[in-house]
Scaffold this motif. Structure first.
Motif, PDB file in Angstrom:
ATOM      1  N   LEU A 147     -28.225 -61.633 -66.133  1.00  0.00           N
ATOM      2  CA  LEU A 147     -28.908 -61.364 -67.010  1.00  0.00           C
ATOM      3  C   LEU A 147     -29.674 -61.918 -67.698  1.00  0.00           C
ATOM      4  CD1 LEU A 147     -27.051 -57.284 -66.484  1.00  0.00           C
ATOM      5  CD2 LEU A 147     -29.621 -57.732 -65.137  1.00  0.00           C
ATOM      6  N   LEU A 148     -28.206 -62.603 -68.364  1.00  0.00           N
ATOM      7  CA  LEU A 148     -28.564 -63.350 -69.229  1.00  0.00           C
ATOM      8  C   LEU A 148     -29.229 -64.204 -69.839  1.00  0.00           C
ATOM      9  CD1 LEU A 148     -25.375 -62.667 -71.520  1.00  0.00           C
ATOM     10  CD2 LEU A 148     -27.268 -61.703 -71.870  1.00  0.00           C
ATOM     11  N   ASP A 149     -28.742 -65.220 -68.372  1.00  0.00           N
ATOM     12  CA  ASP A 149     -29.558 -66.884 -68.290  1.00  0.00           C
ATOM     13  C   ASP A 149     -31.080 -66.923 -67.323  1.00  0.00           C
ATOM     14  OD1 ASP A 149     -27.204 -67.117 -69.795  1.00  0.00           O
ATOM     15  OD2 ASP A 149     -26.127 -67.362 -67.828  1.00  0.00           O
ATOM     16  N   VAL A 150     -31.103 -65.639 -66.490  1.00  0.00           N
ATOM     17  CA  VAL A 150     -32.571 -66.115 -65.625  1.00  0.00           C
ATOM     18  C   VAL A 150     -33.316 -64.826 -65.527  1.00  0.00           C
ATOM     19  CG1 VAL A 150     -31.442 -68.070 -64.284  1.00  0.00           C
ATOM     20  CG2 VAL A 150     -31.076 -65.955 -63.496  1.00  0.00           C
ATOM     21  N   ALA A 151     -32.891 -64.095 -66.001  1.00  0.00           N
ATOM     22  CA  ALA A 151     -33.471 -62.500 -65.743  1.00  0.00           C
ATOM     23  C   ALA A 151     -35.142 -62.958 -66.797  1.00  0.00           C
ATOM     24  CB  ALA A 151     -32.820 -61.234 -66.514  1.00  0.00           C
ATOM     25  N   PRO A 152     -35.947 -61.969 -65.619  1.00  0.00           N
ATOM     26  CA  PRO A 152     -37.393 -62.813 -66.909  1.00  0.00           C
ATOM     27  C   PRO A 152     -37.425 -61.366 -67.814  1.00  0.00           C
ATOM     28  CG  PRO A 152     -37.632 -61.277 -65.278  1.00  0.00           C
ATOM     29  CD  PRO A 152     -36.293 -61.744 -64.841  1.00  0.00           C
TER      30      PRO A 152
END
Length: 195
Positions: free
Chosen positions: A185-190
């Motif tokens: 959620l913090l690293d790869v979510a748009p």
């Protein structure tokens, strides 16, 4: 390394400075606190102190006797105390996935914590002896749950149920679209900037 109240050596890393700190609890699996490194850089650049730990049983942290194997409150408290020792006045605890479940399940046992945050923490993990939904009514500090609607580990509806069960009057749940889970959620979510 930090030493817990029950004598377990816990691997830890700290970054940043400031009067506010976030203790970070990792997901299950092999990454341990290293999975938090991007978040630690971001928190540090934002003026927040970060203290990440490997929970007991996750090398190089110690593996205690089975009788105390899943007593994560001792590990979390050692990290909270370390954050205060480093100069933080307000310490929050945030966990991702299994770490989120541990954050919620152990929150009622912690001292000197300003609030708790769960990123996709499951409601129950019996194999880790974590019962977040059972502990939720005993949480009295501010609470935040962040997750995604179609997360295969904790659906948006389950996250809302957990948040409703939390005893604190100061509580929020933010559910995003898709199925991103934990630190993704913090690293790869748009929408990671919003998270």
């Amino acid at each position: 390394f930090l030493k817990t109240g029950d004598g377990v050596r816990i691997y830890a890393a700290a970054a940043g400075s400031g009067s506010k700190a976030i203790v970070l609890l990792h997901e299950s699996g092999g990454a341990g606190l290293c999975g938090w490194l991007p978040t630690m850089r971001w928190l540090s650049a934002s003026g927040l102190r970060a203290v990440a730990i490997n929970l007991r049983g996750y090398p190089p942290s110690g593996s205690p006797a089975l009788a105390i194997y899943h007593h994560y409150a001792q590990d979390i408290q050692a990290a909270v105390d370390a954050a205060h020792t480093l100069g933080a006045d307000n310490v929050f605890v945030m966990g991702a996935s299994m770490g989120g479940a541990a954050t919620v399940a152990e929150a009622p046992k912690l001292n000197d914590v300003a609030g708790v945050i769960s990123l996709s923490g499951e409601l129950e993990l019996p194999t880790s002896e974590l019962d977040a939904i059972g502990a939720a009514p005993k949480i009295s500090v501010p609470f935040l749950f962040v997750g995604s609607e179609a997360d295969g580990y904790v659906l948006g509806s389950e996250a809302r149920r957990l948040t409703r069960a939390v005893g604190s009057k100061d509580k929020q749940v933010h559910i995003f679209s898709g199925g991103y889970h934990g630190w993704d959620l913090l690293d790869v979510a748009p929408y990671r900037a919003r998270v």
